[in-house]
Design a protein around this motif. Sequence first.
Motif, PDB file in Angstrom:
ATOM      1  N   MET A   1     -25.150  98.695  59.619  1.00 15.25           N
ATOM      2  CA  MET A   1     -26.550  98.459  59.243  1.00 15.25           C
ATOM      3  C   MET A   1     -26.623  97.252  58.329  1.00 15.25           C
ATOM      4  O   MET A   1     -25.827  97.103  57.410  1.00 15.25           O
ATOM      5  CB  MET A   1     -27.134  99.688  58.544  1.00 15.25           C
ATOM      6  N   SER A   2     -27.573  96.350  58.580  1.00 12.74           N
ATOM      7  CA  SER A   2     -27.733  95.162  57.759  1.00 12.74           C
ATOM      8  C   SER A   2     -28.749  95.410  56.654  1.00 12.74           C
ATOM      9  O   SER A   2     -29.511  96.389  56.687  1.00 12.74           O
ATOM     10  CB  SER A   2     -28.197  93.982  58.626  1.00 12.74           C
ATOM     11  N   PHE A   3     -28.787  94.509  55.687  1.00 13.70           N
ATOM     12  CA  PHE A   3     -29.745  94.650  54.587  1.00 13.70           C
ATOM     13  C   PHE A   3     -31.179  94.531  55.088  1.00 13.70           C
ATOM     14  O   PHE A   3     -32.094  95.156  54.543  1.00 13.70           O
ATOM     15  CB  PHE A   3     -29.462  93.595  53.514  1.00 13.70           C
ATOM     16  N   ASP A   4     -31.416  93.714  56.124  1.00 13.66           N
ATOM     17  CA  ASP A   4     -32.763  93.602  56.690  1.00 13.66           C
ATOM     18  C   ASP A   4     -33.235  94.929  57.263  1.00 13.66           C
ATOM     19  O   ASP A   4     -34.432  95.258  57.195  1.00 13.66           O
ATOM     20  CB  ASP A   4     -32.800  92.518  57.775  1.00 13.66           C
ATOM     21  N   ASP A   5     -32.312  95.707  57.836  1.00 18.65           N
ATOM     22  CA  ASP A   5     -32.675  97.038  58.334  1.00 18.65           C
ATOM     23  C   ASP A   5     -33.093  97.944  57.185  1.00 18.65           C
ATOM     24  O   ASP A   5     -34.046  98.725  57.298  1.00 18.65           O
ATOM     25  CB  ASP A   5     -31.490  97.665  59.076  1.00 18.65           C
ATOM     26  N   ILE A 220     -35.048  83.460  45.910  1.00 19.04           N
ATOM     27  CA  ILE A 220     -35.389  84.833  45.512  1.00 19.04           C
ATOM     28  C   ILE A 220     -36.409  85.425  46.477  1.00 19.04           C
ATOM     29  O   ILE A 220     -36.267  86.560  46.944  1.00 19.04           O
ATOM     30  CB  ILE A 220     -35.931  84.854  44.071  1.00 19.04           C
ATOM     31  N   ALA A 221     -37.459  84.659  46.780  1.00 20.89           N
ATOM     32  CA  ALA A 221     -38.511  85.167  47.666  1.00 20.89           C
ATOM     33  C   ALA A 221     -37.999  85.393  49.078  1.00 20.89           C
ATOM     34  O   ALA A 221     -38.370  86.367  49.743  1.00 20.89           O
ATOM     35  CB  ALA A 221     -39.689  84.187  47.683  1.00 20.89           C
ATOM     36  N   SER A 222     -37.119  84.522  49.562  1.00 20.88           N
ATOM     37  CA  SER A 222     -36.611  84.628  50.931  1.00 20.88           C
ATOM     38  C   SER A 222     -35.712  85.842  51.110  1.00 20.88           C
ATOM     39  O   SER A 222     -35.649  86.416  52.207  1.00 20.88           O
ATOM     40  CB  SER A 222     -35.831  83.365  51.316  1.00 20.88           C
ATOM     41  N   GLU A 223     -35.025  86.260  50.056  1.00 20.89           N
ATOM     42  CA  GLU A 223     -34.001  87.296  50.187  1.00 20.89           C
ATOM     43  C   GLU A 223     -34.526  88.710  50.003  1.00 20.89           C
ATOM     44  O   GLU A 223     -33.764  89.664  50.156  1.00 20.89           O
ATOM     45  CB  GLU A 223     -32.862  87.028  49.205  1.00 20.89           C
ATOM     46  N   ILE A 224     -35.815  88.880  49.696  1.00 19.71           N
ATOM     47  CA  ILE A 224     -36.326  90.233  49.464  1.00 19.71           C
ATOM     48  C   ILE A 224     -37.379  90.647  50.475  1.00 19.71           C
ATOM     49  O   ILE A 224     -38.009  91.697  50.315  1.00 19.71           O
ATOM     50  CB  ILE A 224     -36.912  90.378  48.044  1.00 19.71           C
ATOM     51  N   VAL A 225     -37.585  89.837  51.523  1.00 22.50           N
ATOM     52  CA  VAL A 225     -38.585  90.195  52.532  1.00 22.50           C
ATOM     53  C   VAL A 225     -37.928  90.240  53.909  1.00 22.50           C
ATOM     54  O   VAL A 225     -36.866  89.652  54.133  1.00 22.50           O
ATOM     55  CB  VAL A 225     -39.763  89.191  52.557  1.00 22.50           C
ATOM     56  N   ILE A 226     -38.589  90.925  54.834  1.00 18.91           N
ATOM     57  CA  ILE A 226     -38.073  91.030  56.193  1.00 18.91           C
ATOM     58  C   ILE A 226     -38.295  89.716  56.943  1.00 18.91           C
ATOM     59  O   ILE A 226     -39.137  88.904  56.545  1.00 18.91           O
ATOM     60  CB  ILE A 226     -38.749  92.198  56.952  1.00 18.91           C
ATOM     61  N   TYR A 447     -37.712  73.635  54.720  1.00 17.69           N
ATOM     62  CA  TYR A 447     -37.334  74.507  53.606  1.00 17.69           C
ATOM     63  C   TYR A 447     -37.071  75.919  54.122  1.00 17.69           C
ATOM     64  O   TYR A 447     -36.054  76.549  53.804  1.00 17.69           O
ATOM     65  CB  TYR A 447     -38.451  74.532  52.554  1.00 17.69           C
ATOM     66  N   VAL A 448     -38.015  76.444  54.883  1.00 16.29           N
ATOM     67  CA  VAL A 448     -37.851  77.786  55.436  1.00 16.29           C
ATOM     68  C   VAL A 448     -36.666  77.826  56.400  1.00 16.29           C
ATOM     69  O   VAL A 448     -35.855  78.756  56.383  1.00 16.29           O
ATOM     70  CB  VAL A 448     -39.144  78.216  56.167  1.00 16.29           C
ATOM     71  N   TYR A 449     -36.559  76.800  57.213  1.00 14.49           N
ATOM     72  CA  TYR A 449     -35.516  76.717  58.245  1.00 14.49           C
ATOM     73  C   TYR A 449     -34.113  76.772  57.635  1.00 14.49           C
ATOM     74  O   TYR A 449     -33.246  77.535  58.084  1.00 14.49           O
ATOM     75  CB  TYR A 449     -35.709  75.418  59.017  1.00 14.49           C
ATOM     76  N   ALA A 450     -33.871  75.977  56.605  1.00 20.95           N
ATOM     77  CA  ALA A 450     -32.551  75.946  55.976  1.00 20.95           C
ATOM     78  C   ALA A 450     -32.182  77.303  55.395  1.00 20.95           C
ATOM     79  O   ALA A 450     -31.044  77.765  55.521  1.00 20.95           O
ATOM     80  CB  ALA A 450     -32.507  74.876  54.889  1.00 20.95           C
ATOM     81  N   GLY A 451     -33.141  77.968  54.757  1.00 15.64           N
ATOM     82  CA  GLY A 451     -32.876  79.280  54.178  1.00 15.64           C
ATOM     83  C   GLY A 451     -32.545  80.330  55.220  1.00 15.64           C
ATOM     84  O   GLY A 451     -31.822  81.290  54.950  1.00 15.64           O
ATOM     85  N   GLU A 452     -33.066  80.150  56.440  1.00 15.98           N
ATOM     86  CA  GLU A 452     -32.828  81.128  57.494  1.00 15.98           C
ATOM     87  C   GLU A 452     -31.532  80.859  58.264  1.00 15.98           C
ATOM     88  O   GLU A 452     -31.015  81.754  58.932  1.00 15.98           O
ATOM     89  CB  GLU A 452     -34.010  81.136  58.464  1.00 15.98           C
ATOM     90  N   ILE A 453     -31.024  79.651  58.203  1.00  8.92           N
ATOM     91  CA  ILE A 453     -29.793  79.314  58.924  1.00  8.92           C
ATOM     92  C   ILE A 453     -28.556  79.602  58.081  1.00  8.92           C
ATOM     93  O   ILE A 453     -27.552  80.117  58.571  1.00  8.92           O
ATOM     94  CB  ILE A 453     -29.812  77.827  59.354  1.00  8.92           C
ATOM     95  N   ASN A 514     -38.149  85.120  63.376  1.00  7.32           N
ATOM     96  CA  ASN A 514     -38.033  86.586  63.458  1.00  7.32           C
ATOM     97  C   ASN A 514     -36.602  87.074  63.610  1.00  7.32           C
ATOM     98  O   ASN A 514     -36.362  88.193  64.079  1.00  7.32           O
ATOM     99  CB  ASN A 514     -38.890  87.135  64.611  1.00  7.32           C
ATOM    100  N   GLN A 515     -35.638  86.245  63.229  1.00  7.91           N
ATOM    101  CA  GLN A 515     -34.235  86.637  63.256  1.00  7.91           C
ATOM    102  C   GLN A 515     -33.818  87.113  61.858  1.00  7.91           C
ATOM    103  O   GLN A 515     -34.320  86.617  60.858  1.00  7.91           O
ATOM    104  CB  GLN A 515     -33.351  85.457  63.672  1.00  7.91           C
ATOM    105  N   PRO A 516     -32.898  88.082  61.762  1.00  7.67           N
ATOM    106  CA  PRO A 516     -32.423  88.518  60.439  1.00  7.67           C
ATOM    107  C   PRO A 516     -31.666  87.392  59.739  1.00  7.67           C
ATOM    108  O   PRO A 516     -31.029  86.559  60.389  1.00  7.67           O
ATOM    109  CB  PRO A 516     -31.504  89.696  60.758  1.00  7.67           C
ATOM    110  N   LEU A 517     -31.722  87.397  58.417  1.00  7.15           N
ATOM    111  CA  LEU A 517     -30.974  86.400  57.664  1.00  7.15           C
ATOM    112  C   LEU A 517     -29.474  86.626  57.862  1.00  7.15           C
ATOM    113  O   LEU A 517     -29.006  87.767  57.796  1.00  7.15           O
ATOM    114  CB  LEU A 517     -31.295  86.495  56.165  1.00  7.15           C
TER     115      LEU A 517
END
Length: 552
Positions: A1-5, A220-226, A447-453, A514-517
Amino acid sequence: MSFDDVLTDIGGFGIFQWKIITLVTIPPLAQCAILLSQVFIAGDGNHWCKVSQWQQEDCWQWNMTMEQCSDFKKTLSIPMNDDGTWSQCSKFNVSGMDLATAFEYSNWTGGEVISCDEGWEFDRSVFHSTIGEEWELVCEKAAIPNLIQSVYFFGYLVGSIAFGRLADRIGRHYTFMLGCTASGVFGMLTSLSPNVIVFTVLRFITAAASYGTTLMCFVIASEIVIPSQRVYTGVVMWMLFSVGYFFLSGTAFITYNWRILVAIIAIPYLAMIAAFPFLTESPRWLLSRDKGESAEKIIRKIARENKKELKEDVLGKLKRGDGNSLTAKSGKLLDLIRVPTMRWYMISMCYSWFVQGFVYFGLTLGTSNLGINVYVAFCLSGVMDLASHFLSIFTMKTFGRRWSASLLMLLAGISCFGSVIAPLGPWRLAVATIGKLAIATSFDIVYVYAGEILPTPLRAVGVGVCSVAARIGGIVAPLLLYLGTISESLPFILFATSSIIGGFLILILPETTNQPLPDTIEDTVNRKRAKKLKTSEKQEYTEIKRTEDTTV
């Protein structure tokens, strides 16, 4: 199970997330004000040589108003340029001549021309108080304000590296606290600067701290949301950055002293000190550092505040199946380029970020003179920035990250080419505005893209490295505009070419909508067009794991 789950079960965007995101959107607003305050605290107002012997004389005997008398004194003492403006760095030698005597020779063509040996007088109709006036940064010292701004951008570069690395070592929370405190304290100290050297040093430190703080807000904001909500968290912060335009413009308009302005815009950072107890460490980062017990406490807090029930077996599955202990050992700066796929990703992202800073600041500086009041023009620039954030949400949700960033960078490049052929006036302004809107929108997306990759243990430092590239672009842009003295179209051609290349190069990256981090380097590499790792990459990654395991 991942943290996003787990986040999905305990509330991926509930009360807890709203609280955190609301608090971390304040520093970007203050960062905008500090960054762009140079427009007002170092505003290039009109100035001319002081003629002290005439300062106490009036023109009542010639029935002139004060304004007419002032212009008459300049007519007699200041040479005119070819374009009909007053010379700013020279005057006629009227030593020993009173105003009445000069009036008798009012038709003269002027005597000996000398430099401003008594200082300058400044037009305060637009800027009431500036560092240029206080420290006489004009004529042979006119380049100093630009140098100060370059040093400020260099502070951004240092902050990008230092705070990104620090956040991956000591955590997001403590790094954020340090950044806010340093930004507020050194921002306040800047308002007390006794000379331009101290001012420059304090601006450098404030720049490093304020930009590092904003990076932490984003992480911080990117790591606490789905995953489906990350598009909003990143963009909302840059919306608040744009609100900083209006905060700064309004404050500058009602503030007549540059020192007071500098002090006021540092207050939001100091106010954030009161918010520290309400913030928590990123549970995703804690898991990546094998701090499961601390992460569990925060996960339970998130569930409690979001009024969700946390099943006990969820935490057990998370600890057993997420592979976070591996990323804690392999999360080093060198790992950004050790794996071939990661290396190409970083090349693409760094170049894209360079183009964002290069073209954005180039177009901003190249189209800043709109022929209207500077405060109104500044607000209009803020409106364009604000519009770009709404547009970025629409494009990311509709077309995804990859194609949105690519098409917008191509549009920015085409607009720059259009600026070369469009006639001066409304047409060129319209084309340049489209280009600026496009590049500002793509700035949000990357900005969003780099945080997700990037994977969790390398996310902060990776975004920091990308930000260094953007800062280099921002430093180069104003220098490149000097090429306009050689060829008016050359800067725009270079802006256009670099943006179009970036639009194609970013297609190297995988789609992340919509992909998990990714929580491991392997997660990031496995995303490559939804294919399995190549055999060579598996071996490289296995070698990283083996090397790190033997050192622990």
